[in-house]
Design an enzyme around this catalytic site. Structure first.
Site, PDB file in Angstrom:
ATOM      1  CE  LYS A  73      -3.948  -2.254   2.130  1.00 26.57           C
ATOM      2  NZ  LYS A  73      -4.623  -2.675   3.361  1.00 26.57           N
ATOM      3  CD  GLN A 113      -3.666  -4.296   6.420  1.00 24.72           C
ATOM      4  OE1 GLN A 113      -3.748  -3.260   5.766  1.00 24.72           O
ATOM      5  NE2 GLN A 113      -4.054  -5.466   5.933  1.00 24.72           N
ATOM      6  CG  ASP A 115     -10.057   0.254   4.987  1.00 21.32           C
ATOM      7  OD1 ASP A 115      -9.866  -0.238   3.860  1.00 21.32           O
ATOM      8  OD2 ASP A 115      -9.304   0.055   5.961  1.00 21.32           O
TER       9      ASP A 115
HETATM   10  N1  GUN Z   1      -6.943  -6.429   5.915  1.00 22.01           N
HETATM   11  C1  GUN Z   1      -7.165  -7.136   4.780  1.00 22.01           C
HETATM   12  N2  GUN Z   1      -7.773  -6.358   3.865  1.00 22.01           N
HETATM   13  C2  GUN Z   1      -7.953  -5.149   4.434  1.00 22.01           C
HETATM   14  C3  GUN Z   1      -8.513  -3.928   3.974  1.00 22.01           C
HETATM   15  O1  GUN Z   1      -9.018  -3.787   2.847  1.00 22.01           O
HETATM   16  N3  GUN Z   1      -8.489  -2.902   4.859  1.00 22.01           N
HETATM   17  C4  GUN Z   1      -7.969  -3.031   6.105  1.00 22.01           C
HETATM   18  N4  GUN Z   1      -7.998  -1.970   6.900  1.00 22.01           N
HETATM   19  N5  GUN Z   1      -7.431  -4.148   6.561  1.00 22.01           N
HETATM   20  C5  GUN Z   1      -7.435  -5.197   5.721  1.00 22.01           C
END
Ligand code: GUN
Length: 297
Positions: free
Chosen positions: A54, A98, A121
């Protein structure tokens, strides 16, 4: 093979390029880069990989990346204090914590501390509510990415029968709401659904998000249906000690029946980060009160 392959990797690359161009324009107009903060608590190896990609993708898209790593011993108070600082930091447009978090931290409480206008998100209850009533907000990245692939393929979705298999807050529920907004007739199926094969057989659009390797079989698919496979499951490979990735759909069988299908890997997966960057850029334009032609993204 009769189905067309839906190349999520190529679509995601296109989206990232469009985001990058608009992010450069944002910098010109705002005098700063759009900023995305990613918070990682603990040492989960998969999460570390996600967070690294990311960060790289954010920088490649002409935005500023702020990474915050806390040890898995971090207290709720420490994490909430960090989120509070990021909420108030004008250089930060989007905040992503995350998941999963270590067990001693309450995910819902943590998510509800993120400012809804920085919640890229789309997990905050305010954004879930905005989506439910059709107001502008942030939509979770994976279902929004699935919708983009569907609209790219089909154009207008109105009147189509759609089945979403899975009812998670992150994928299934928001996916169903997006498809309802597009005037599809939507069924949300799940582990307790009676006659799941029969339900899937009626669908023009199938979105599989259950996390069960190759559960959806070829003879469940209506000929010509569009199949979007959100599953990413690691299973034993042909060679001893090796693994391979498969989706929630039996790809080898389904590709002989479907009209179009996403592969795993290379289908929905690459869309998630691309949509995250898109959401972060939208947040930046909104936070600065700058207009952004949504058609551009
Ligand atoms: N863990 C796995 N996929 C995601 C996501 O799209 N967002 C977040 N915050 N954590 C994740």
């Amino acid at each position: 093979m009769t189905a067309q392959l839906i190349d999520g990797k190529a679509f995601a690359e296109g989206l990232r390029n469009r985001v990058s161009v608009l992010a450069a324009q944002f910098e010109q107009k705002a005098g700063r880069k759009a900023g995305l903060a990613v918070v990682l608590v603990g040492e989960d190896p998969a999460s570390q990989v996600y967070v690294r990609s990311k960060g790289k993708a954010t920088i490649a898209a002409h935005m500023a990346s702020f990474e915050h790593k806390l040890p898995d011993t971090a207290t709720e108070e420490e994490l909430l204090a960090l989120i509070d600082r990021l909420n108030r930091d004008p250089a930060v447009d989007g905040i992503l914590v995350q998941l999963p978090l270590p067990a001693h931290l309450d995910e819902q409480k943590v998510i509800s501390t993120i400012s809804p206008d920085k919640d890229v998100d789309g997990f905050h209850i305010i954004n879930a509510g905005r989506l439910a009533v059709g107001q502008e907000g942030f939509v979770p990245c994976t279902p929004l990415g699935c919708l983009m692939l569907l609209k790219d393929r089909l154009g207008d979705l109105a009147g189509l029968d759609a089945v979403v298999i899975g009812r998670s807050n992150i994928v299934g529920k928001p996916m169903a709401q997006l498809l309802t907004q597009e005037s599809c007739t939507v069924t949300v199926a799940h582990s307790r659904t009676k006659d799941l094969p029969g339900v899937v057989r009626r669908a023009d659009i199938v979105v599989a998000a259950v996390g069960r390797p190759e559960m959806v079989k070829a003879d469940w698919i209506k000929p010509g249906a569009i199949v979007i496979d959100v599953g990413i499951n690691r299973v034993p490979g042909a060679e001893e000690g090796k693994t391979r990735l498969v989706g929630d759909v039996d790809f080898a069988g389904a590709k002989e029946v479907a009209g179009a299908i996403t592969p795993v890997p290379g289908g929905v997966g690459p869309m998630t980060i691309a949509v995250l960057l898109r959401n972060a850029l939208v947040a930046a334009y909104r936070n600065e009160g700058l207009p952004l032609a949504m058609g551009a993204l």
